[in-house]
Design an enzyme around this catalytic site. Structure first.
Site, PDB file in Angstrom:
ATOM      1  N   GLY A  48       2.142  11.499   5.820  1.00 45.33           N
ATOM      2  CA  GLY A  48       3.526  11.929   6.014  1.00 45.33           C
ATOM      3  C   GLY A  48       3.778  13.421   6.097  1.00 45.33           C
ATOM      4  O   GLY A  48       4.711  13.857   6.763  1.00 45.33           O
ATOM      5  N   ASP A 104       5.453  15.232   1.844  1.00 38.73           N
ATOM      6  CA  ASP A 104       6.683  14.949   2.594  1.00 38.73           C
ATOM      7  C   ASP A 104       7.835  14.660   1.637  1.00 38.73           C
ATOM      8  O   ASP A 104       8.935  15.161   1.799  1.00 38.73           O
ATOM      9  CB  ASP A 104       6.483  13.782   3.573  1.00 38.73           C
ATOM     10  CG  ASP A 104       5.856  12.537   2.938  1.00 38.73           C
ATOM     11  OD1 ASP A 104       5.579  12.542   1.715  1.00 38.73           O
ATOM     12  OD2 ASP A 104       5.637  11.557   3.670  1.00 38.73           O
ATOM     13  N   ASP A 107       8.887  11.038  -4.978  1.00 38.67           N
ATOM     14  CA  ASP A 107       9.750   9.923  -5.373  1.00 38.67           C
ATOM     15  C   ASP A 107       9.528   9.675  -6.872  1.00 38.67           C
ATOM     16  O   ASP A 107      10.090  10.374  -7.712  1.00 38.67           O
ATOM     17  CB  ASP A 107       9.348   8.748  -4.469  1.00 38.67           C
ATOM     18  CG  ASP A 107      10.192   7.509  -4.631  1.00 38.67           C
ATOM     19  OD1 ASP A 107      11.162   7.363  -3.887  1.00 38.67           O
ATOM     20  OD2 ASP A 107       9.876   6.669  -5.487  1.00 38.67           O
ATOM     21  N   PHE A 157      16.113   5.261   0.685  1.00 37.11           N
ATOM     22  CA  PHE A 157      14.891   5.262   1.489  1.00 37.11           C
ATOM     23  C   PHE A 157      15.184   6.034   2.774  1.00 37.11           C
ATOM     24  O   PHE A 157      16.194   5.804   3.434  1.00 37.11           O
ATOM     25  CB  PHE A 157      14.476   3.823   1.818  1.00 37.11           C
ATOM     26  CG  PHE A 157      13.156   3.739   2.529  1.00 37.11           C
ATOM     27  CD1 PHE A 157      11.965   3.863   1.835  1.00 37.11           C
ATOM     28  CD2 PHE A 157      13.109   3.546   3.902  1.00 37.11           C
ATOM     29  CE1 PHE A 157      10.740   3.791   2.494  1.00 37.11           C
ATOM     30  CE2 PHE A 157      11.891   3.476   4.573  1.00 37.11           C
ATOM     31  CZ  PHE A 157      10.696   3.599   3.858  1.00 37.11           C
ATOM     32  N   ASP A 164       7.453   7.570   7.291  1.00 35.15           N
ATOM     33  CA  ASP A 164       7.329   6.336   8.071  1.00 35.15           C
ATOM     34  C   ASP A 164       8.025   5.145   7.417  1.00 35.15           C
ATOM     35  O   ASP A 164       8.375   5.184   6.237  1.00 35.15           O
ATOM     36  CB  ASP A 164       5.853   5.988   8.247  1.00 35.15           C
ATOM     37  CG  ASP A 164       5.226   5.467   6.954  1.00 35.15           C
ATOM     38  OD1 ASP A 164       5.404   6.127   5.916  1.00 35.15           O
ATOM     39  OD2 ASP A 164       4.595   4.399   6.974  1.00 35.15           O
ATOM     40  N   ARG A 170       7.569   8.126  12.381  1.00 41.07           N
ATOM     41  CA  ARG A 170       7.254   9.461  11.846  1.00 41.07           C
ATOM     42  C   ARG A 170       7.690  10.562  12.802  1.00 41.07           C
ATOM     43  O   ARG A 170       7.874  11.702  12.402  1.00 41.07           O
ATOM     44  CB  ARG A 170       5.746   9.613  11.631  1.00 41.07           C
ATOM     45  CG  ARG A 170       5.166   8.737  10.543  1.00 41.07           C
ATOM     46  CD  ARG A 170       3.715   9.151  10.308  1.00 41.07           C
ATOM     47  NE  ARG A 170       2.969   8.134   9.588  1.00 41.07           N
ATOM     48  CZ  ARG A 170       2.979   7.982   8.267  1.00 41.07           C
ATOM     49  NH1 ARG A 170       3.695   8.792   7.521  1.00 41.07           N
ATOM     50  NH2 ARG A 170       2.265   7.034   7.705  1.00 41.07           N
TER      51      ARG A 170
END
Ligand code: IMP
Length: 180
Positions: A48, A104, A107, A157, A164, A170
Site C-alpha cells: 500500500g 499507507d 489502524d 474503511f 486497496d 490502489r
C-alpha cells in the site's frame, strides 16, 4: 465529490489530489528538518505505501537517503487478521541506521508495532514512522503511534492512493471513504 462502486459497496471521494499533495508536503518538510545531515533509510511497507512513498521521497528537501522495501500482510477484506506475515523480507542492512518506516495507513498499529520491534532487533539506531493516514481511535499499540501523519480519520474503511480493497483500486488518485 464523486462516488464509486466497488464489490457492492459505495465509496465517497474524501481527500482529493490537491489535499493529498499538501499533506505529503507538510510531512516531507518535517522529515527534511529532522533528518538534515543524516542519511536515513526509508523502509516502504508494500504494497500500500508505494504511492505515498514515491510522492514523499521526491518532496524531501536536501535529505540524502536510501529506500528499501518490505512486504507484510495482516488484512483480508475489511478487517485485520491480527497475524503479520513477512511476504517479502527486508533486503537491506538496518544495523546502525536511522530507519523511517513509510506506511499507507496505521489502524490498530499491529503492523507498525511488529515492524518496529523487527527493526530494533536488527540493530537500527532509531526507528520512526511516517504514514499517509492514521486512525487514532483504533490504535491498540501505544508504541505504534506514528511520528509523522498526513491526515487523520476516524474508523472508516478507505481506499485509493495506494490503499486497496482485496487488491484492487490502489491506483485511484483520491482517497475514498466507504458509505455506511
Ligand atoms: P494495522 O496493522 O491494524 O495498523 O493495519 C495496517 C494495515 O492494514 C495497512 O497497512 C493497510 O494495509 C491495512 N488497512 C488498515 N485500514 C485500512 C483501510 O481503511 N483501507 C485499506 N487498508 C487498510
Amino acid at each position: 465529490m464523486k462516488t464509486i462502486e466497488e464489490q457492492g459497496y459505495t465509496f465517497q471521494e474524501w481527500l482529493l489530489p490537491e489535499q493529498i499533495a499538501k499533506d505529503v508536503a507538510q510531512v516531507a518538510d518535517k522529515i527534511s528538518a529532522d533528518y538534515a545531515g543524516k542519511e536515513p533509510l526509508f523502509v516502504v511497507v508494500l504494497n500500500g505505501a508505494f504511492v505515498f512513498a514515491a510522492d514523499l521521497i521526491r518532496a524531501l528537501k536536501g535529505v540524502r537517503c536510501e529506500v528499501t522495501f518490505i512486504r507484510v500482510s495482516s488484512y483480508f477484506g475489511m478487517s485485520t487478521t491480527g497475524q503479520l506475515q513477512f511476504i517479502v523480507p527486508l533486503q537491506q542492512v538496518v544495523e546502525n541506521r536511522d530507519v523511517v518506516i513509510l506506511e499507507d495507513i496505521v489502524d490498530t498499529g499491529l503492523t507498525i508495532h511488529q515492524l518496529k520491534a523487527h527493526m530494533r532487533g536488527l540493530g537500527a539506531s532509531s526507528v520512526r514512522v511516517a504514514t499517509m493516514l492514521f486512525k487514532p481511535g483504533k490504535l491498540e499499540y501505544e508504541d505504534a503511534k506514528p511520528d509523522y501523519v498526513g491526515h487523520e480519520l476516524t474508523d472508516e474503511f478507505v481506499i485509493g492512493y495506494g490503499l486497496d480493497f482485496d487488491g484492487f483500486v490502489r491506483n485511484l488518485p483520491s482517497v475514498y471513504k466507504v458509505k455506511k
